[in-house]
Motif scaffolding. Sequence first.
Motif, PDB file in Angstrom:
ATOM      1  N   SER A   1      51.066 -32.185  10.087  1.00 19.32           N
ATOM      2  CA  SER A   1      52.090 -31.290  10.640  1.00 19.32           C
ATOM      3  C   SER A   1      51.457 -30.175  11.483  1.00 19.32           C
ATOM      4  O   SER A   1      51.874 -29.908  12.612  1.00 19.32           O
TER       5      SER A   1
ATOM      6  N   HIS B   1      64.010 -30.900   5.163  1.00 21.87           N
ATOM      7  CA  HIS B   1      63.776 -29.695   5.969  1.00 21.87           C
ATOM      8  C   HIS B   1      65.013 -28.804   6.087  1.00 21.87           C
ATOM      9  O   HIS B   1      64.916 -27.678   6.576  1.00 21.87           O
TER      10      HIS B   1
ATOM     11  N   LYS C   1      61.279 -32.783  15.797  1.00 27.21           N
ATOM     12  CA  LYS C   1      61.117 -33.362  14.465  1.00 27.21           C
ATOM     13  C   LYS C   1      62.410 -33.984  13.951  1.00 27.21           C
ATOM     14  O   LYS C   1      63.446 -33.344  13.974  1.00 27.21           O
TER      15      LYS C   1
ATOM     16  N   ARG D   1      46.610 -36.597   5.410  1.00 22.93           N
ATOM     17  CA  ARG D   1      48.081 -36.597   5.430  1.00 22.93           C
ATOM     18  C   ARG D   1      48.643 -35.178   5.589  1.00 22.93           C
ATOM     19  O   ARG D   1      49.533 -34.935   6.409  1.00 22.93           O
TER      20      ARG D   1
END
Length: 465
Positions: free
Chosen positions: A331, A423, A341, A327
Amino acid sequence: MTSPDNNILSSLRHIVGSERVLTDADSLLEYGRDWTRAITPDPVAVVLPSTIAEVQDIVRLAARERTAIVPSGGRTGLSAGAVARSGELVLALDRLNRIEDFNPVDRTVRCGAGVVTAQLQQFAEEQGLFYPVDFASSGSSQIGGNISTNAGGIKVIRHGMTRDWVAGLKLVTGTGELLDLNRGLVKNNAGYDLRQLVIGAEGTLGIVVEATMSLSRPPHNLAVMVLGVPDMASIMSVLGVFQDGIELSAFEFFSELALEKVVEHQGLQRPFATPAAYYALLEFEAPDEPAMEKAMGLFEHCVEQGWVLDGVVSQSVAQARNLWRLREDISETLSRWTPYKNDISTLVSRVPAFLADIEAVVNASYPEFEIVWYGHIGDGNLHLNVLKPDAMVMDEFQRRCGEVSKQVFEIVQRYGGSVSAEHGVGLLKKDYLHYSRSPLEVEIMRQIKRVFDPQGIMNPGKIFD
Ligand code: MLT
Ligand code: ZN
């Protein structure tokens, strides 16, 4: 806004010393950007103060000269919040990197803004404690940047975001004044909590120079399970069953395409042979046999219901770490395709319908692009990454993705969600802020900025214009 001339550069050298004012092309490129690559950086200089007093002097100078400042931490941001694109002065906090004043009774520790997340995690461990905010960039992200973006990561479901661990902070405002906010207090209802206003403000209200961070007890024997699930509805059923039965410290998801990419590019093993549309990664404490048996009972129930096709549970710390890599490495793996994104969220209860609506738009609008899904589904946060085909030029790719984003954000708005779950807004999401925030909210944000930063020199153009 004017660029600093030679006089300002010489004043900066006077404040911090010549070797702490960088103007070479490599440093301007390196310090002038974060992990986003869509915008070309163009700062005028980089300054590296070593004390809070130096930060204040630099800000006062910039305020006098009307020079914009971009505060810079580990530069791991994904929304261009730390990109200096038009002659700004980059103020890098790297040298304010000391950990001081550990208080075992209060379980707090005072950190310079430049302390790296992993450094704080390591320090906490050495004291027999735990700093639980964690993400793939913990080896380079800095505490000041984490605070300025209210960083989330992989344990939010249990431990919350960065804001939940900031007991106090010091801020240098846009006029160079120093505010000492909350001073580590647990209870403090004496007026507005300005500390919380600063957290997540992306450096637009001032520069976070120091923070008092809370620590907690360490977890006992964390176990990791990866489960293959046939569809999104099943993931949410699995989440419900496990949350009713045990306390989860993480509940993440990723799609088969994400797994394929990460396995191929990081040299990792698939968790099991059976392919599935999606995978859920769960983490929980298993200090003894009964705790593990309980988790296994929940797993079996999910298999019986058809919500889980296959699964694996870690038997050692090393195995747990490897399962996490499936996981956490997504990125970095995707960065070679400079993905567009999206970092969207809604209420956990609305995720299945939300995702179905978004998938329909995305599949219809991006038929020739690869789409990779992953994220923190346990807290309603999905990452939708669109991969740039090698043959397509960046501008065309960004334009096409930006068009589809509007449709995605209309759905986000319909579901009362957020266009940036973790983010931040930076430069990349500000055109879409109105899908999540009302005109009045944005106007109040502008007025607050003017109070902290009357000359408008603190990271201008980020979040809103
Ligand atoms: C993650 O969840 O892996 C991070 O937010 C980074 C990313 O979305 O690419
Ligand atoms: Zn994330």
